[in-house]
Design an enzyme around this catalytic site. Structure first.
Site, PDB file in Angstrom:
ATOM      1  N   ASN A  10       0.868  -1.183   0.000  1.00 31.71           N
ATOM      2  CA  ASN A  10       0.000   0.000   0.000  1.00 31.71           C
ATOM      3  C   ASN A  10       0.904   1.232   0.000  1.00 31.71           C
ATOM      4  OD1 ASN A  10      -1.845   2.009   0.394  1.00 31.71           O
ATOM      5  ND2 ASN A  10      -2.249   1.519   2.549  1.00 31.71           N
ATOM      6  N   LYS A  12       0.041   4.259  -0.263  1.00 30.68           N
ATOM      7  CA  LYS A  12      -0.643   5.435   0.296  1.00 30.68           C
ATOM      8  C   LYS A  12      -0.456   6.635  -0.638  1.00 30.68           C
ATOM      9  CE  LYS A  12       0.389   3.641   4.856  1.00 30.68           C
ATOM     10  NZ  LYS A  12      -0.106   3.694   6.201  1.00 30.68           N
ATOM     11  N   HIS A  97      -9.720   0.767   4.614  1.00 30.21           N
ATOM     12  CA  HIS A  97      -8.409   0.937   5.260  1.00 30.21           C
ATOM     13  C   HIS A  97      -8.575   1.850   6.475  1.00 30.21           C
ATOM     14  CE1 HIS A  97      -4.323   2.359   5.954  1.00 30.21           C
ATOM     15  NE2 HIS A  97      -3.946   1.201   5.427  1.00 30.21           N
ATOM     16  N   GLU A  99      -7.024   4.320   7.526  1.00 32.12           N
ATOM     17  CA  GLU A  99      -6.943   5.775   7.273  1.00 32.12           C
ATOM     18  C   GLU A  99      -8.231   6.285   6.640  1.00 32.12           C
ATOM     19  OE1 GLU A  99      -3.184   5.530   5.264  1.00 32.12           O
ATOM     20  OE2 GLU A  99      -2.324   4.891   7.185  1.00 32.12           O
ATOM     21  N   GLU A 169      -5.607  -5.200  10.359  1.00 26.56           N
ATOM     22  CA  GLU A 169      -4.623  -4.152  10.590  1.00 26.56           C
ATOM     23  C   GLU A 169      -4.991  -3.383  11.855  1.00 26.56           C
ATOM     24  OE1 GLU A 169      -2.468  -2.910   6.764  1.00 26.56           O
ATOM     25  OE2 GLU A 169      -4.323  -1.780   6.849  1.00 26.56           O
ATOM     26  N   GLY A 175       1.902   2.327  10.706  1.00 29.91           N
ATOM     27  CA  GLY A 175       2.814   3.457  10.566  1.00 29.91           C
ATOM     28  C   GLY A 175       3.428   3.908  11.884  1.00 29.91           C
ATOM     29  N   SER A 214       3.110  -2.007  10.433  1.00 29.88           N
ATOM     30  CA  SER A 214       4.556  -1.928  10.676  1.00 29.88           C
ATOM     31  C   SER A 214       5.300  -3.225  10.363  1.00 29.88           C
ATOM     32  CB  SER A 214       4.831  -1.465  12.119  1.00 29.88           C
ATOM     33  OG  SER A 214       4.306  -0.171  12.319  1.00 29.88           O
TER      34      SER A 214
HETATM   35  C1  PEP Z   1      -0.915   0.120   5.721  1.00 29.89           C
HETATM   36  O1  PEP Z   1      -0.892   1.228   5.221  1.00 29.89           O
HETATM   37  O2  PEP Z   1      -1.821  -0.662   5.412  1.00 29.89           O
HETATM   38  C2  PEP Z   1       0.131  -0.257   6.670  1.00 29.89           C
HETATM   39  C3  PEP Z   1       0.049  -1.419   7.254  1.00 29.89           C
HETATM   40  O3  PEP Z   1       1.123   0.657   6.885  1.00 29.89           O
HETATM   41  P1  PEP Z   1       2.527   0.393   7.631  1.00 29.89           P
HETATM   42  O4  PEP Z   1       3.100  -0.879   7.079  1.00 29.89           O
HETATM   43  O5  PEP Z   1       3.364   1.592   7.309  1.00 29.89           O
HETATM   44  O6  PEP Z   1       2.229   0.265   9.097  1.00 29.89           O
END
Ligand code: PEP
Length: 250
Positions: A10, A12, A97, A99, A169, A175, A214
């Protein structure tokens, strides 16, 4: 039996077309197909064409969009529909997601409408679910992810659920550099698997359930070894081609 794995990047709101071009040149040049894994890219909509062009000879590499609107077309300035994304070469869409939910206020009801729209457009939805830190501390994790999953698939047939992807997630892990332990992730994945079997019967057993939050080259092996973890959804660590290569070759 060795697990079949899904690795999803992803990007973003990163990777302009020029960056995506350089990334894909490195990645496609160095990554050889592996039978037991699929690699998905979720670029920004403005770089989708670059990824689609770079992977067109490769059945093991697939592209998608990070969000869709629930309508197919019309006066929705700034939005992209599933049908537009499909016609631009996307085969997948991230839905719900964290976000989208927590920065843009997307509701469970909207994620449900977006899943319907994705399937109508011929896109595979990757349905994202996850709890906040406050919800985890209140021991609400399983109730939250079950509710989010049920709402996301409430408008589609069991057969469509069976062809979707689910991503767990935890919001507090995205993040932040903190990630769920493999055991914690696995406990949620096992609960999601049971829910999927209830919703879609035997076919619910084959839906990939990805972990995201992460993930990087140091923790990916342990997470993938955990029960019911069928792949990873990766943000930050998927932005660098060398690091992403290390993750998908794990
Ligand atoms: C994501 O954006 O779905 C995500 C898991 O981000 P990160 O790996 O940066 O935590």
């Amino acid at each position: 039996m060795k697990k079949s794995l899904v690795f999803a990047a992803n990007w973003k709101m990163n990777q302009a077309p020029a960056d995506a071009t350089a990334f894909m040149r490195t990645f496609v040049g160095q990554y050889t197909r592996q039978q037991d894994r699929r690699v998905l890219f979720f670029p920004s909509a403005v770089s989708l064409h670059v990824v689609v062009g770079a992977i067109k000879e490769r059945g093991d590499l697939e592209a998608g969009v990070q969000n869709i609107h629930w309508e197919d077309k019309g006066a929705f300035t700034g939005e992209t529909s599933g049908t537009l994304a499909r016609s631009a070469g996307a085969r997948h869409a991230l839905i719900g997601h964290s976000e989208r939910r927590h920065v843009f206020g997307e509701t469970d009801e909207e994620t449900g409408k977006k899943v319907v729209a994705a399937i109508r457009a011929g896109l595979t939805p990757t349905i994202c679910v996850g709890e906040t830190l406050a919800q985890r501390e209140a021991a609400e994790t399983l109730a939250v992810v079950r509710r989010q999953l049920r709402a996301a698939v409430s408008g589609v047939e069991a057969a469509s659920v069976a062809s979707a992807i689910v991503a767990y997630e935890p919001v507090w892990a995205i993040g932040t550099g903190k990630n769920a332990t493999p055991a914690d992730a696995s406990a949620v994945h096992v609960a999601l698997r049971a829910e999927l079997r209830e919703i879609a019967g035997e076919r619910g057993g084959a839906v990939p359930i990805l972990y995201g939050g992460s993930v990087n080259r140091s923790n990916v092996d342990a997470l993938l070894a955990a029960a019911e973890v069928g792949g990873v959804l990766v943000g930050g660590a998927s932005l660098d081609a060398e690091q992403w290569l290390a993750i998908v070759r794990t």
